[in-house]
Design an enzyme around this catalytic site. Structure first.
Site, PDB file in Angstrom:
ATOM      1  CG  PHE A 155       7.792 -11.498  21.961  1.00 16.22           C
ATOM      2  CD1 PHE A 155       7.923 -11.681  20.335  1.00 16.22           C
ATOM      3  CD2 PHE A 155       7.498 -10.408  22.566  1.00 16.22           C
ATOM      4  CE1 PHE A 155       7.117 -10.814  19.759  1.00 16.22           C
ATOM      5  CE2 PHE A 155       6.788  -9.457  21.644  1.00 16.22           C
ATOM      6  CZ  PHE A 155       6.677  -9.634  20.235  1.00 16.22           C
ATOM      7  CB  ALA A 156      13.349 -13.876  25.549  1.00 10.93           C
TER       8      ALA A 156
ATOM      9  N   GLY B 224      10.007 -13.570  30.823  1.00  8.87           N
ATOM     10  CA  GLY B 224      10.260 -14.464  32.123  1.00  8.87           C
ATOM     11  C   GLY B 224      11.501 -15.386  31.707  1.00  8.87           C
ATOM     12  CE  LYS B 225      11.351 -19.677  36.518  1.00  7.98           C
ATOM     13  NZ  LYS B 225      11.038 -21.029  37.121  1.00  7.98           N
TER      14      LYS B 225
ATOM     15  N   GLY C 201       3.216 -30.658  13.268  1.00  7.10           N
ATOM     16  CA  GLY C 201       2.417 -31.595  13.841  1.00  7.10           C
ATOM     17  C   GLY C 201       1.051 -31.759  13.206  1.00  7.10           C
ATOM     18  CE1 TYR C 202      -2.690 -30.805  15.332  1.00 10.50           C
ATOM     19  CE2 TYR C 202      -1.129 -29.218  15.449  1.00 10.50           C
ATOM     20  CZ  TYR C 202      -1.842 -29.965  15.921  1.00 10.50           C
ATOM     21  OH  TYR C 202      -2.107 -29.951  17.435  1.00 10.50           O
TER      22      TYR C 202
ATOM     23  CD  GLU D 278      -0.300 -22.371  16.541  1.00  8.81           C
ATOM     24  OE1 GLU D 278       1.084 -22.296  16.204  1.00  8.81           O
ATOM     25  OE2 GLU D 278      -1.087 -23.260  17.007  1.00  8.81           O
TER      26      GLU D 278
END
Ligand code: UDP
Length: 330
Positions: free
Chosen positions: A97-98, A100-101, A211-212, A279
């Site tokens: 998914f892309a 907007g910016k 991260g976890y 998520e």
């Protein structure tokens, strides 16, 4: 008495014929089954280093308590795996998914996918964007395709993130059934740096969040409010999985996307949005319906993190970004 009158001869001939037919049938059944089961591969694919069940990586866990493999560098033979899947002529879809910016990330994502993502296999990448004109032209190898699908813009990044499940569900229903075997759903603000290939294939595939993965589950950012359908209580859960990379066979991913979407929408009707949108719902789903293959954080690292010693290779990694600059709302 004449033993060989006409009637007797007919009975004998019919019996012989019947026995003959029966013999042919049984002979064919015995012959055909083993021949069909034997997969013919080029000799070279059967020559590889001897596998071992007493030597291998000891610094990481390579199987979950429900006996799903955890994929780390050094636990598989890529050449052997590719040769097994080559003979099945599989095709892999990927969604990205892309909105907007975020179109600014497409070039690197697509170019590095060409170099590392299922190289040599049939791959079809679906780009969902509200800015189709900004999708870069990337030269694709034979057997690889890219399709751009238009989606509406949004003023809230939370909504963009959340709507992904709905769009994945619809894509599978409308386009992919009978056209792809596996699907991976990936974050666009990321780049491939190393092989991501057939070792990642499975029924339902989740990536452990970088991260976890060394933390106690009490620190996982699961949705903790019982009124949400993404709720995971303290003292429960397996790993914290990434929303930015997951996949599997079509029907498994379809069920996952459909369930997460309907739970997300039911929550929204009651005025609740899970801590990390889809998520959080994915984490709840993967806890109830265990993934059949777990990919180590090699499969979604974060560029701002220094590499830990157990990470022998970074295959796919999120780039550093300035949220205030690229998200529609901060
Ligand atoms: N996304 C997008 N436009 C946005 C926000 C998000 O296209 O304005 C998509 C994009 O594919 C991105 C994914 O949603 O990779 C996840 O969002 P983000 O990377 O911002 O979340 P993070 O992983 O940083 O929490």
């Amino acid at each position: 008495m004449n033993l060989f009158n006409g009637k007797t001869v007919t009975v004998i001939l019919l019996s012989v014929l019947l026995l003959g037919v029966l013999y042919c049938y049984m002979y064919q059944s015995y012959r055909v089954v083993p021949l069909e089961q034997e997969v013919v591969r080029p000799d070279s694919s059967l020559k590889y280093t001897q596998p071992s069940i007493v030597q291998g990586r000891t610094d990481v866990v390579t199987v979950t308590p429900w006996l799903a493999p955890v994929v780390w560098e050094g636990t598989f033979n890529p050449v052997l795996l590719d040769s097994i899947y080559k003979s099945k002529n599989i095709s892999i879809a990927a969604t990205v998914f892309a909105v907007g910016k975020y179109t600014m990330f497409l070039k690197d994502f697509l170019e590095t996918a060409e170099q590392h993502f299922f190289v040599g296999f049939r791959v079809h990448i679906y780009v969902f964007t509200d800015r189709p004109n900004e999708v870069p032209q990337v030269k694709l190898a034979a057997g690889r395709q890219l399709t751009v699908r238009s989606v509406p813009s949004s003023k809230r990044w939370q909504e963009i993130s959340a709507r992904r499940m709905e769009l994945i569900q619809t894509l599978i229903e409308e386009k992919l059934r009978n056209h792809a075997d596996y699907i991976f759903c990936l974050d666009v603000d990321s780049k491939f740096h190393g092989r991501w290939g057939t070792e990642s294939l499975g029924g339902m595939v989740a990536v452990v969040h970088p991260g976890y993965y060394r933390d106690s589950r009490s620190r996982f950012p699961y949705e903790r409010r019982p009124k949400s359908r993404a709720y995971v209580a303290h003292g429960e859960g397996d790993f914290y999985y990434c929303g930015g990379a997951f996949g599997g066979v079509l029907h498994e991913v379809h069920l996952l996307a459909k369930t997460c979407r309907s739970n997300f929408e039911a929550d929204a009707k009651e005025g609740i949005e899970a801590a990390w949108q889809e998520e959080s719902h994915l984490n709840r789903y993967m806890w109830i319906n265990k993934p059949s293959k777990v990919l180590s954080p090699e499969y979604l690292w974060q560029d701002f993190k220094s590499r830990n010693p157990e990470i022998h290779i970074i295959r796919f990694s999120g780039v550093v970004k300035n949220y205030a600059e690229i998200r529609p709302n901060a």
